[in-house]
Design an enzyme around this catalytic site. Structure first.
Site, PDB file in Angstrom:
ATOM      1  N   ARG A  54       0.805  -1.233   0.000  1.00 53.54           N
ATOM      2  CA  ARG A  54       0.000   0.000   0.000  1.00 53.54           C
ATOM      3  C   ARG A  54       0.833   1.277   0.000  1.00 53.54           C
ATOM      4  O   ARG A  54       0.610   2.189  -0.782  1.00 53.54           O
ATOM      5  CB  ARG A  54      -0.912   0.034   1.255  1.00 53.54           C
ATOM      6  CG  ARG A  54      -2.114  -0.838   1.144  1.00 53.54           C
ATOM      7  CD  ARG A  54      -2.442  -1.417   2.503  1.00 53.54           C
ATOM      8  NE  ARG A  54      -1.486  -2.471   2.745  1.00 53.54           N
ATOM      9  CZ  ARG A  54      -1.706  -3.745   2.441  1.00 53.54           C
ATOM     10  NH1 ARG A  54      -2.880  -4.089   1.999  1.00 53.54           N
ATOM     11  NH2 ARG A  54      -0.779  -4.658   2.623  1.00 53.54           N
ATOM     12  N   THR A  55       1.810   1.339   0.927  1.00 51.94           N
ATOM     13  CA  THR A  55       2.535   2.604   1.116  1.00 51.94           C
ATOM     14  C   THR A  55       3.391   2.920  -0.109  1.00 51.94           C
ATOM     15  O   THR A  55       3.385   4.051  -0.596  1.00 51.94           O
ATOM     16  CB  THR A  55       3.397   2.513   2.387  1.00 51.94           C
ATOM     17  OG1 THR A  55       2.572   2.005   3.442  1.00 51.94           O
ATOM     18  CG2 THR A  55       3.936   3.868   2.785  1.00 51.94           C
ATOM     19  N   ARG A 104      11.281   3.817   4.091  1.00 56.27           N
ATOM     20  CA  ARG A 104      10.797   2.824   5.071  1.00 56.27           C
ATOM     21  C   ARG A 104      11.998   2.025   5.517  1.00 56.27           C
ATOM     22  O   ARG A 104      12.796   1.554   4.699  1.00 56.27           O
ATOM     23  CB  ARG A 104       9.746   1.918   4.441  1.00 56.27           C
ATOM     24  CG  ARG A 104       9.409   0.726   5.335  1.00 56.27           C
ATOM     25  CD  ARG A 104       8.220  -0.053   4.857  1.00 56.27           C
ATOM     26  NE  ARG A 104       6.981   0.663   5.125  1.00 56.27           N
ATOM     27  CZ  ARG A 104       5.768   0.126   5.026  1.00 56.27           C
ATOM     28  NH1 ARG A 104       5.642  -1.148   4.673  1.00 56.27           N
ATOM     29  NH2 ARG A 104       4.683   0.845   5.272  1.00 56.27           N
ATOM     30  N   HIS A 132       4.523   5.773  11.762  1.00 57.27           N
ATOM     31  CA  HIS A 132       4.089   5.618  10.366  1.00 57.27           C
ATOM     32  C   HIS A 132       3.110   6.775  10.132  1.00 57.27           C
ATOM     33  O   HIS A 132       1.888   6.596  10.088  1.00 57.27           O
ATOM     34  CB  HIS A 132       3.408   4.259  10.199  1.00 57.27           C
ATOM     35  CG  HIS A 132       3.159   3.832   8.785  1.00 57.27           C
ATOM     36  ND1 HIS A 132       3.309   4.677   7.696  1.00 57.27           N
ATOM     37  CD2 HIS A 132       2.744   2.634   8.284  1.00 57.27           C
ATOM     38  CE1 HIS A 132       3.004   4.013   6.578  1.00 57.27           C
ATOM     39  NE2 HIS A 132       2.660   2.780   6.918  1.00 57.27           N
TER      40      HIS A 132
HETATM   41  N1   CP Z   1      -0.393  -0.196   5.973  1.00 56.64           N
HETATM   42  C1   CP Z   1       0.819  -0.381   5.393  1.00 56.64           C
HETATM   43  O1   CP Z   1       1.813   0.264   5.725  1.00 56.64           O
HETATM   44  O2   CP Z   1       0.812  -1.346   4.421  1.00 56.64           O
HETATM   45  P1   CP Z   1       2.099  -1.804   3.546  1.00 56.64           P
HETATM   46  O3   CP Z   1       3.064  -2.458   4.484  1.00 56.64           O
HETATM   47  O4   CP Z   1       1.557  -2.715   2.494  1.00 56.64           O
HETATM   48  O5   CP Z   1       2.707  -0.550   2.965  1.00 56.64           O
END
Ligand code: CP
Length: 313
Positions: A54-55, A104, A132
């Site tokens: 997602r991120t 990240r 986050h």
């Molecule tokens: N919610 C979130 O950070 O999802 P991802 O790890 O898929 O980015």
């Protein structure tokens, strides 16, 4: 501000500014032409040392919709594998004059450290179990849209709080906006020093969910548990998994949230996750793009204000 490293040091006015702009981008993102020129001419590098769906996808889309040149560093194929340090890698990329670095990293504080070394704006896309921030902002926007406000709500954050940067950022944000926060989960998955957080703690799911407006579920983050007691998935689901029976304790119009990735049948029943009358999980993902566009637009405005026109030309 030059960077977005966490929610902890943002004011309620900062949060409202980001959400108001994100609301405009949410409208743009529903149109056929989703483009703006807020980042035109700028370069954005996404450095993800930990997995993401997602991120990463939403930061990439956000940058492209704002007109930036976007590069995703494939860190599996980078010189990190040859022993180069995080800072040396960041300085190497810094020398290519990016304007925005989205990072990240598995270690809490790593993104903060990196921001002190580079010249560009840094956005924290999740560091260890620390923060986050864009996740908490997209959660806040989703709540505000569903409930019509972002204050004086009863919000339950449930499950593995101890290992969750999502929980920490949400606790900071929702406290600043004067909500009542309950942490619901086993003692073994509560963070230490919980008294400082200004929250109520429940070790019974039905009690914890009673009359809440928002139910926020979290994944068991096994990758950060290093040897700690991990319950079996079956046992965990029985006591802490969100089922329709347990959800009955919440208000009739309570919304169900999950930051993803989701483990169906562990922390949440699949039917609840898919119930369009209760679950706003897909809207969270949609708001993720809008919030990241807003955060990068605001940082870019700060960069442009600092850069003399002659240098920009
Ligand atoms: N919610 C979130 O950070 O999802 P991802 O790890 O898929 O980015």
């Amino acid at each position: 501000a030059k960077h977005l490293l966490g929610i902890e040091h943002l004011s309620p006015a900062d949060i409202t500014t980001i959400l108001d702009l994100a609301e405009q981008y949410a409208t743009l993102n529903r149109q056929a032409n989703k483009h703006s020129s807020a980042l035109a001419g700028m370069t954005q590098i996404n450095m993800f040392f930990e997995n993401s769906t997602r991120t990463l996808a939403s930061f990439e889309l956000a940058g492209k919709r704002l007109g930036a040149d976007v590069m995703n560093m494939a860190l599996g194929a980078s010189s990190i594998k040859k022993g180069e340090t995080l800072i040396d890698t960041a300085m190497t990329l810094n020398a290519m004059n990016p304007d925005l670095l989205v990072v990240r990293h598995q270690h809490s504080g790593a993104v903060d450290l990196l921001s002190q070394k580079v010249n560009c704006a840094v956005l924290n896309a999740g560091d260890g179990r620390h923060e986050h921030p864009t996740q908490a902002l997209l959660d806040a926007l989703t709540i505000r849209r569903a409930k019509g406000r972002l204050h004086r709500l009863n919000i339950a954050i449930c499950g593995d709080i101890a290992h969750s940067r999502v929980a920490r950022s949400n606790i900071f944000l929702l406290n600043k906006m004067e909500n009542r926060i309950r942490l619901v989960g086993p003692q073994t998955l509560m963070p230490s020093g919980i008294d400082q957080f200004g929250v109520e703690v429940y070790h019974d799911m039905t009690e914890g969910l009673r009359d809440v407006d928002v139910v926020m579920m979290l994944r068991l983050q096994r990758e950060r548990m290093d040897g700690a007691f991990i319950p079996s998935e079956r046992e965990y689901y029985y006591r802490w998994g969100l089922t329709s029976e347990k959800l009955r304790a919440a208000k009739n119009d309570a919304i169900v949230m999950h930051p993803g990735p989701m483990n169906r049948g562990v922390e949440i029943d699949g039917d609840i996750a898919d119930d369009i009358n209760r679950s706003v999980i897909q809207e969270q993902v949609e708001m993720g793009v809008a919030v990241r566009m807003a955060a990068m637009d605001l940082l870019a405005q700060g960069l442009r204000a600092q850069t003399p026109a002659a240098v920009m030309a």
